[in-house]
Design a protein around this motif. Structure first.
Motif, short mmCIF file in Angstrom:
data_model
loop_
_atom_site.label_atom_id
_atom_site.label_comp_id
_atom_site.label_asym_id
_atom_site.label_seq_id
_atom_site.Cartn_x
_atom_site.Cartn_y
_atom_site.Cartn_z
N PHE A 99 0.86 -1.15 -0.05
CA PHE A 99 -0.01 -0.12 -0.21
C PHE A 99 0.84 1.30 -0.26
CE2 PHE A 99 -1.93 -3.34 2.35
CZ PHE A 99 -3.23 -3.52 1.89
N LEU A 100 0.49 2.23 -0.93
CA LEU A 100 1.24 3.36 -0.75
C LEU A 100 0.23 4.63 -0.50
CD1 LEU A 100 2.89 3.32 -4.49
CD2 LEU A 100 3.72 2.65 -2.36
N HIS A 101 0.76 5.24 0.71
CA HIS A 101 -0.14 6.17 1.44
C HIS A 101 0.39 7.53 1.34
CE1 HIS A 101 -2.48 3.08 3.53
NE2 HIS A 101 -1.46 2.49 3.98
N GLY A 102 -0.45 8.39 1.00
CA GLY A 102 0.26 9.84 1.04
C GLY A 102 -1.00 10.82 0.49
N HIS A 103 -1.96 10.33 -0.35
CA HIS A 103 -2.79 11.08 -0.47
C HIS A 103 -4.08 11.59 0.48
CE1 HIS A 103 -2.28 11.54 -4.74
NE2 HIS A 103 -1.83 10.29 -4.86
N THR A 104 -4.52 12.69 0.34
CA THR A 104 -5.38 12.99 1.39
C THR A 104 -7.13 12.92 1.09
OG1 THR A 104 -5.29 15.47 0.57
CG2 THR A 104 -3.87 14.83 2.50
N ASN A 105 -7.14 12.43 -0.17
CA ASN A 105 -8.54 12.26 -0.66
C ASN A 105 -8.46 11.08 -1.76
OD1 ASN A 105 -11.31 12.56 -1.13
ND2 ASN A 105 -11.35 14.57 -0.72
N MET B 297 -13.69 21.69 -3.14
CA MET B 297 -13.77 22.86 -3.69
C MET B 297 -12.90 24.16 -3.12
SD MET B 297 -15.06 22.88 -6.70
CE MET B 297 -15.33 24.56 -7.03
N GLY B 298 -11.98 24.67 -3.78
CA GLY B 298 -11.28 25.93 -3.04
C GLY B 298 -9.92 25.31 -2.60
N PHE B 299 -9.57 23.90 -2.61
CA PHE B 299 -8.40 23.44 -2.14
C PHE B 299 -7.69 23.05 -3.32
CE2 PHE B 299 -11.00 23.39 1.54
CZ PHE B 299 -10.32 23.88 2.69
N LYS B 300 -6.34 22.94 -3.27
CA LYS B 300 -5.41 22.27 -4.27
C LYS B 300 -5.54 20.84 -4.26
CE LYS B 300 -3.39 26.43 -5.58
NZ LYS B 300 -3.56 27.04 -6.92
N ALA B 301 -5.49 20.27 -5.50
CA ALA B 301 -5.31 18.91 -5.67
C ALA B 301 -3.79 18.27 -5.89
CB ALA B 301 -6.12 18.22 -6.72
N MET B 302 -3.38 17.29 -5.18
CA MET B 302 -2.14 17.10 -4.92
C MET B 302 -1.77 15.81 -6.07
SD MET B 302 0.22 15.59 -1.80
CE MET B 302 -1.14 14.77 -1.37
N ILE B 303 -0.60 16.05 -6.72
CA ILE B 303 0.02 14.85 -7.59
C ILE B 303 1.12 14.25 -6.75
CG2 ILE B 303 1.15 14.32 -9.59
CD1 ILE B 303 -0.21 16.81 -10.92
N ILE B 304 1.22 12.83 -6.42
CA ILE B 304 2.27 12.30 -5.89
C ILE B 304 3.03 11.35 -6.84
CG2 ILE B 304 3.13 10.70 -4.17
CD1 ILE B 304 0.61 11.36 -2.71
N ILE B 305 4.38 11.51 -7.08
CA ILE B 305 5.25 10.87 -7.93
C ILE B 305 6.08 9.85 -6.89
CG2 ILE B 305 7.15 10.62 -9.50
CD1 ILE B 305 6.61 13.25 -10.26
N TRP B 306 5.56 8.54 -7.25
CA TRP B 306 6.34 7.65 -6.19
C TRP B 306 7.53 6.95 -6.81
CZ3 TRP B 306 3.19 7.18 -1.93
CH2 TRP B 306 1.91 7.62 -2.10
N ASP B 307 8.49 6.57 -5.99
CA ASP B 307 9.57 5.50 -6.48
C ASP B 307 9.22 4.11 -6.47
OD1 ASP B 307 12.02 4.07 -5.97
OD2 ASP B 307 13.03 5.86 -5.79
N TYR B 308 9.16 3.57 -7.33
CA TYR B 308 8.55 2.21 -7.42
C TYR B 308 9.55 1.21 -6.59
CZ TYR B 308 7.24 -2.32 -9.44
OH TYR B 308 6.97 -3.59 -9.37
N VAL C 68 1.89 20.31 -6.43
CA VAL C 68 0.58 20.99 -6.04
C VAL C 68 0.48 22.26 -6.91
CG1 VAL C 68 -0.97 21.97 -4.00
CG2 VAL C 68 0.67 20.15 -3.68
N LEU C 69 -0.56 22.19 -8.09
CA LEU C 69 -0.85 23.37 -8.51
C LEU C 69 -2.19 23.37 -9.05
CD1 LEU C 69 1.95 24.50 -10.98
CD2 LEU C 69 0.87 25.81 -9.05
N HIS C 70 -2.77 22.25 -9.31
CA HIS C 70 -4.24 22.34 -9.76
C HIS C 70 -5.04 22.60 -8.74
CE1 HIS C 70 -3.04 21.03 -13.87
NE2 HIS C 70 -2.41 20.00 -13.33
N LYS C 71 -6.52 22.97 -8.95
CA LYS C 71 -7.39 23.06 -8.24
C LYS C 71 -8.38 22.01 -8.31
CE LYS C 71 -7.29 28.12 -9.33
NZ LYS C 71 -8.23 29.23 -9.88
N ALA C 72 -9.04 21.33 -7.06
CA ALA C 72 -9.93 20.67 -6.76
C ALA C 72 -9.65 19.14 -7.29
CB ALA C 72 -11.25 21.32 -7.26
N GLN D 116 -12.51 19.80 -14.26
CA GLN D 116 -13.28 21.00 -15.01
C GLN D 116 -13.26 22.50 -14.40
OE1 GLN D 116 -17.50 19.55 -15.86
NE2 GLN D 116 -17.88 21.19 -16.97
N ASP D 117 -12.93 22.17 -13.08
CA ASP D 117 -12.83 23.63 -12.50
C ASP D 117 -11.47 24.16 -12.42
OD1 ASP D 117 -15.55 23.46 -11.13
OD2 ASP D 117 -14.78 21.79 -9.93
N ASP D 118 -10.66 23.54 -13.13
CA ASP D 118 -9.22 23.96 -12.94
C ASP D 118 -8.79 24.33 -14.60
OD1 ASP D 118 -6.20 23.95 -12.10
OD2 ASP D 118 -6.26 22.97 -13.72
#
Length: 633
Positions: free
Chosen positions: A74-80, A102-113, A123-127, A147-149
């Motif tokens: 399991f790879l844990h790190g996302h908040t949603n 809505m109103g919060f940034k959506a995170m991207i995680i790059i994982w070391d396999y 972190v740049l994209h919205k929602a 769509q909101d970004d």
């Protein structure tokens, strides 16, 4: 416990440092298997190039499942919840994006396999992050906002920084749905969506990405072939072949039989032929020259993922119903390798005494599982209905279930045969259910707050009494071992102990909470409750006084609770996504389980204390090794 365990216990279960220091050892427990594939994430199922692992999202978690034996990491790190996933061509990285409020940034995680660890958080994209794609040499990652970004961002993987960004589509065009990188050129990628197809070129010197527009209609997925042509699947059921250099339509098809409910996924084999998945569940191998169907299989509901092995001879297919199939190129036959609920699992029940079988319920169905094998034994489906709660009768001869259409249904666990149906059991749906140990009565609760006792007969049933003190939904029912009393929890903030022989209330406890769960201690002189106020409260059965109050969670309601037969330990699970094992007398956490990607909805311990089963709102079912087995007598 090592530092990593203590860190995770503090951060992820919201325990304070003093809580940790008061526990001699707080150990992380591991799930021994998990049943789940998110069928709602388009192209969410992937195969690593080493051929050893399948990779797919589980709520807010990324799962690595070994093909050979089903072992999971399991790879844990996302908040949603994870909304998209991508693998680098060299197999070094996994990228996953998430949705957020809505109103919060959506995170991207790059994982070391290789390390199974976080390499970068972007972190740049919205929602919402809609889609991700790695460049062919793994130098760049392109991300598409929701769509909101509405923006595309290009990231440098080495520096972990954004290079540049741009609106994904022209103002007059529709919403962009996907991105795909060139197979050979790190400077070329494509985006497509509703009424838009763009070929983008990176100008690294000026830190710009420049689009070339092509008008093609509504698109779902795109795939490139040696950078000469783009193949586009559309919601109208067509496949279009477009010249990458000119942006002109070269060919389209199939001419006669379009794909019903649109083309949802496309994958290209090394031969150049296409694997096509449709919204209706049709999965085909079709020719790249004339789009003629060469082989075809009908799967259950829409195809959402196609994952190819490195040699292209084996591929895996995921569907909307959380089914996962394995295919070989030669015979093109579907082998079902896993299945699970495709929506929130409402409840779990373990067969009394044997501890070998357990059942889960969700929208439309009840499923029966063997506790040692993560494969479905039986599925009982009631179309367009939701099962809110279920239980095994103690003799093991029937499963009783509560449904949102106001009916109680009783099924045979061996065959799934409907043995009995009680119509109009509750006016606002049946929300909780339990059976007596003599297997002669059922106690049910409803959305209107009523508690009803039913007598089962050889031919039918009889309503014995309706009890009406609750003011809101009954959420949980437990019957005392002598079958003379029961306790009900309700979202009105009350738990009531009932005499189910004289049909009168004996005791009521009240708290400032919406009660979600209640349990009798095995000696039955106390009950424990919990709910939305995150408190675990011990109550005296006879006078209704609160004996002890524990802080069960600091980040969400507690939705499920169960106690061992010896009364020494109990377990809880809730919106904090953590399984917690408690010492009953000491009132402290002894173990924490971290694997769920969604809110835990129900949790049960088998009668021999060897196994724990938990379910969650993202459709997951997890089996855990219970850390306190019963001592031999």
């Amino acid at each position: 416990a090592d530092n990593d365990v203590i860190y995770r216990a503090v951060v992820e279960s919201a325990l304070t440092l003093s809580d940790i220091l008061n526990v001699p050892v707080i150990t992380r427990i591991n799930a021994s298997y998990i049943l789940f594939l998110s069928g709602h994430v388009i192209s969410g199922l992937r195969v690593h190039r080493d051929g050893e692992y399948l990779i797919y999202p589980l709520g807010g978690t990324v799962i690595l499942k070994r093909v050979k034996d089903g072992k999971q990491e399991f790879l844990h790190g996302h908040t949603n919840n994870v909304s998209c996933i991508s693998l680098s061509r060299n197999g070094v990285y996994i990228a996953s994006g998430q949705v957020n409020f809505m109103g919060f940034k959506a995170m991207i995680i790059i994982w070391d396999y290789a390390q199974r660890s976080i390499y970068a958080q972007l972190v740049l994209h919205k929602a919402k992050v809609e889609a991700l794609a790695f460049s062919p040499n793994s130098k760049y990652l392109v991300s598409l906002g929701g769509q909101d970004d509405g923006s595309i961002v290009l990231w440098n993987i080495e520096t972990k920084q954004a290079i540049c960004g741009s609106p994904a589509s022209a103002q007059s065009a529709g919403h962009c749905l996907t991105v795909q990188y060139s197979n050979t050129n790190d400077n070329i990628f494509l985006s497509a969506g509703s009424g838009t197809l763009r070929v983008w070129e990176l100008d690294l010197t000026n830190r710009k990405i420049r689009p070339t527009e092509c008008q093609t209609g509504k698109l779902k997925r795109i795939v490139t072939e040696d950078d000469q042509y783009i193949f586009c699947g559309t919601t109208s059921g067509d496949i279009m072949k477009i010249n990458l250099k000119t942006g002109l339509l070269s060919d389209f098809g199939p001419v006669k039989s379009k794909y019903s409910l649109g083309v949802s996924v496309l994958k290209m084999l090394k031969s150049g032929d296409l694997l096509v998945g449709s919204g209706s569940g049709t999965f085909t191998l079709c020719s790249r020259t004339n789009f003629k169907t060469l082989k075809e299989v009908q799967l259950e509901k829409g195809v959402t993922s196609i994952a190819l092995s490195e040699d292209g001879q084996q591929f895996f297919v995921g569907t909307e119903t959380a089914q996962m199939y394995r295919f070989n190129y030669q015979d093109f036959k579907a082998e079902l390798i896993s299945s699970s609920h495709s929506s929130a699992v409402k409840d779990v029940a373990i067969s009394f005494g044997t501890s070998e079988l357990f059942a889960t319920c969700s929208e439309e169905d009840i499923r029966l599982w063997h506790i040692d094998r993560p494969k479905e034994l039986l599925r009982i489906t009631v179309p367009n209905m939701t099962c809110n709660s279920l239980d095994f009768m103690v003799d093991g001869h029937s499963i009783i279930s509560a449904w949102n259409d106001g009916k109680i249904r009783v099924f045979a666990p061996e065959s799934g045969r409907l043995m009995l149906i009680i119509d109009n059991a509750h006016r606002m749906g049946v929300t909780a259910i339990a059976g007596t140990r003599d297997c002669k009565r059922i106690v049910s609760g409803g959305g209107e707050g009523q508690v009803r006792v039913w007598e089962l007969k050889s031919r039918g049933y009889r309503l014995l009494e309706t009890m009406k003190e609750h003011k809101a939904t009954v959420t949980c029912i437990k019957v005392k071992s002598d079958d003379k009393e029961c306790v009900t929890a309700s979202s009105d903030g009350a738990c009531i102990i009932w005499d189910i022989v004289r049909f009168a209330s004996l005791q009521m406890v009240i708290a400032n909470t919406l009660f979600r769960t209640v349990c009798y201690h095995p000696e039955e002189y106390q009950i424990i409750t919990s709910g939305t106020n995150r408190k675990i409260i011990y109550w005296d059965v006879y006078d209704g006084t609160a004996i002890r109050e524990l802080e069960g969670s600091q980040s969400g309601a507690i939705n499920g609770m169960h106690i061992t037969q010896d009364g020494k330990h109990f377990v809880t699970g809730g919106d904090d996504k953590l399984v917690k094992v408690w010492d009953y007398m000491e009132g402290v956490v002894t173990h924490v389980g971290i694997a769920h990607g969604g809110s835990i909805t129900s949790i049960k311990i088998c009668s021999n204390n060897h196994t724990l089963v938990s379910t969650s709102a993202d459709g997951a079912i997890l089996r855990w090794r219970f850390p306190h087995p019963l001592e031999a007598t």
